[in-house]
Design an enzyme around this catalytic site. Structure first.
Site, PDB file in Angstrom:
ATOM      1  N   GLY A  26       0.827  -1.209   0.000  1.00 36.51           N
ATOM      2  CA  GLY A  26       0.000   0.000   0.000  1.00 36.51           C
ATOM      3  C   GLY A  26       0.854   1.250   0.000  1.00 36.51           C
ATOM      4  O   GLY A  26       2.004   1.248   0.447  1.00 36.51           O
ATOM      5  N   PHE A  30       2.281   9.092   4.161  1.00 35.36           N
ATOM      6  CA  PHE A  30       3.548   9.128   4.892  1.00 35.36           C
ATOM      7  C   PHE A  30       4.474   7.971   4.552  1.00 35.36           C
ATOM      8  O   PHE A  30       5.531   7.856   5.146  1.00 35.36           O
ATOM      9  CB  PHE A  30       3.291   9.166   6.401  1.00 35.36           C
ATOM     10  CG  PHE A  30       2.686  10.456   6.858  1.00 35.36           C
ATOM     11  CD1 PHE A  30       3.463  11.592   6.994  1.00 35.36           C
ATOM     12  CD2 PHE A  30       1.332  10.544   7.121  1.00 35.36           C
ATOM     13  CE1 PHE A  30       2.910  12.793   7.401  1.00 35.36           C
ATOM     14  CE2 PHE A  30       0.765  11.733   7.533  1.00 35.36           C
ATOM     15  CZ  PHE A  30       1.554  12.870   7.670  1.00 35.36           C
ATOM     16  N   GLY A  31       4.090   7.118   3.598  1.00 34.72           N
ATOM     17  CA  GLY A  31       5.016   6.051   3.278  1.00 34.72           C
ATOM     18  C   GLY A  31       4.472   4.993   2.344  1.00 34.72           C
ATOM     19  O   GLY A  31       3.266   4.874   2.125  1.00 34.72           O
ATOM     20  N   LEU A  32       5.408   4.237   1.774  1.00 33.95           N
ATOM     21  CA  LEU A  32       5.105   3.085   0.938  1.00 33.95           C
ATOM     22  C   LEU A  32       5.399   1.839   1.756  1.00 33.95           C
ATOM     23  O   LEU A  32       6.473   1.718   2.353  1.00 33.95           O
ATOM     24  CB  LEU A  32       5.978   3.114  -0.321  1.00 33.95           C
ATOM     25  CG  LEU A  32       5.983   1.861  -1.197  1.00 33.95           C
ATOM     26  CD1 LEU A  32       4.604   1.582  -1.782  1.00 33.95           C
ATOM     27  CD2 LEU A  32       7.020   2.005  -2.314  1.00 33.95           C
ATOM     28  N   LYS A  48       8.278  -0.530   5.652  1.00 28.07           N
ATOM     29  CA  LYS A  48       7.671   0.774   5.374  1.00 28.07           C
ATOM     30  C   LYS A  48       8.755   1.796   5.082  1.00 28.07           C
ATOM     31  O   LYS A  48       9.633   2.040   5.902  1.00 28.07           O
ATOM     32  CB  LYS A  48       6.832   1.244   6.569  1.00 28.07           C
ATOM     33  CG  LYS A  48       6.228   2.642   6.394  1.00 28.07           C
ATOM     34  CD  LYS A  48       5.443   3.050   7.636  1.00 28.07           C
ATOM     35  CE  LYS A  48       4.881   4.454   7.512  1.00 28.07           C
ATOM     36  NZ  LYS A  48       4.124   4.862   8.728  1.00 28.07           N
ATOM     37  N   ASP A 140      -5.587   8.269  16.946  1.00 24.51           N
ATOM     38  CA  ASP A 140      -6.093   7.985  15.597  1.00 24.51           C
ATOM     39  C   ASP A 140      -6.537   6.535  15.494  1.00 24.51           C
ATOM     40  O   ASP A 140      -6.264   5.852  14.504  1.00 24.51           O
ATOM     41  CB  ASP A 140      -5.023   8.297  14.548  1.00 24.51           C
ATOM     42  CG  ASP A 140      -5.603   8.388  13.137  1.00 24.51           C
ATOM     43  OD1 ASP A 140      -6.817   8.658  13.003  1.00 24.51           O
ATOM     44  OD2 ASP A 140      -4.849   8.197  12.166  1.00 24.51           O
TER      45      ASP A 140
END
EC number: 2.7.11.24
Length: 344
Positions: A26, A30-32, A48, A140
């Protein structure tokens, strides 16, 4: 240390030769995230890449905070950090346990049977007890941040927004559907009970198969909450720090609370009882994670000898620091240099 470079989803992805069979999972703001095979531990892991971790001082602090939290918080119901490194291009890579799916994906398919909702809720609260005892608020909590494997093990992830409990806190946090009313009302003063509200919303969603309060914006969100809970009681209104917000709340038409039994007529008495003690306007009256674990609804799983608290409080001394990017980068290098793969 030997690195292997690949282009994945239009992004340069660099991993050490320790990790094989890297596949995209995904891509977020904020990141792959990719799955990979750890040739040392012979386990499948998630890798990540943190996007532009030092783009500015604010993002650098956020990155440092997430890394520190992942390093210190070790618990069966929190995602475990296995490895961390900085690549030749100075990107940060976090290697964690790999779980097959998340609760959000499961709920898009169908509501959960009560026995699964029960077990997942137990694990959510077990993880929250530990987080809160460390002096951390997640802020969150939502289904997509609850990872699940084929054994129904649940782990809380994504500590990017996590914070210490402070007198003044920013208002816009957490995905709207799971946002506690005190965040919308007071905007600044709130504590760990925001996570308890989110957990209550998630429990209701697990059993209903759809969000409990699907607000289109924060005003609509608050309106949906009052349709169930009625108007906020005077002691809650008095805590509102914004004069404008207080005037708006006082001008609302009178809304009587609806019994949760009428809203959730298909739920059993124990789950209604638990929801009634989690979904309260006044955060001081909600059950804590520790007391919620003792509720009859969770009796099949509750074991006071196997619900650990943190051994020490998280060190938030860096959180108020206003430092240049280079200093955050140096602090990150020090933190990464001492990172070890430790079991939960």
């Amino acid at each position: 240390m030997e690195f292997i470079r690949a282009e994945i989803l239009g992004t340069t992805f660099e991993t050490t030769s320790r990790y094989a069979n890297v596949q995209p999972v995904g891509l977020g703001a904020f990141g792959l995230v990719c799955s990979a095979y750890d040739q040392i531990t012979q386990q499948h892991v998630a890798v990540k890449k943190m996007m532009n971790p030092f783009a500015n001082a604010s993002i650098a602090k956020r990155t440092y905070r997430e890394v520190k939290l992942l390093k210190q918080l070790r618990h069966e119901n929190l995602i475990g950090l296995c490895d961390i490194f900085i690549s030749p291009l100075e990107d940060i890579y976090l290697v964690t346990e790999l779980l097959g799916t998340d609760l959000g994906r499961l709920l898009r398919a169908r509501p959960l049977d009560n026995k699964f909702a029960q077990y997942f809720m137990y694990q959510i609260l077990r993880g929250l007890k530990y987080i809160h005892s460390a002096g951390v608020i997640h802020r969150d909590l939502k289904p997509s941040n609850l990872l699940v494997n084929e054994n129904c093990d649940l782990k809380i992830c994504d500590f990017g927004l996590a914070r210490v409990q402070e007198p003044q806190m920013t208002g816009y946090v957490s995905t709207r559907y799971y946002r506690a009313p005190e965040i919308m009302l007071t905007w600044q003063r709130y504590g760990k009970m925001v996570d308890i509200w989110s957990a209550g919303c998630i429990l209701a969603e697990m059993l209903r198969g759809k969000p409990l309060f699907p607000g289109k914006d924060h005003i609509h969100q608050f309106f949906l909450i009052t349709e169930v809970l009625g108007n906020p009681p005077p002691e809650v209104v008095q805590k509102i720090t914004s004069g404008n917000t207080q005037r708006v709340v006082n001008s609302l038409p009178n809304q009587e609370p609806r019994p949760l039994r009428a809203v959730f007529h298909e739920f059993d008495n124990d789950v209604i009882s638990l929801l009634e003690q989690l979904l309260l306007f006044d955060p001081d009256k909600r059950l804590t994670a520790e007391t919620a674990l003792q509720h009859p609804y969770l009796a099949p799983y509750h074991d006071p000898d196997d619900e650990p608290a943190a051994l020490e409080k998280f060190d938030w001394s860096f959180n108020d620091a206003d430092l240049p990017i280079d200093t955050w980068k140096l602090m990150m290098c020090v933190a990464i240099g001492s990172a070890k793969c430790a079991p939960n």
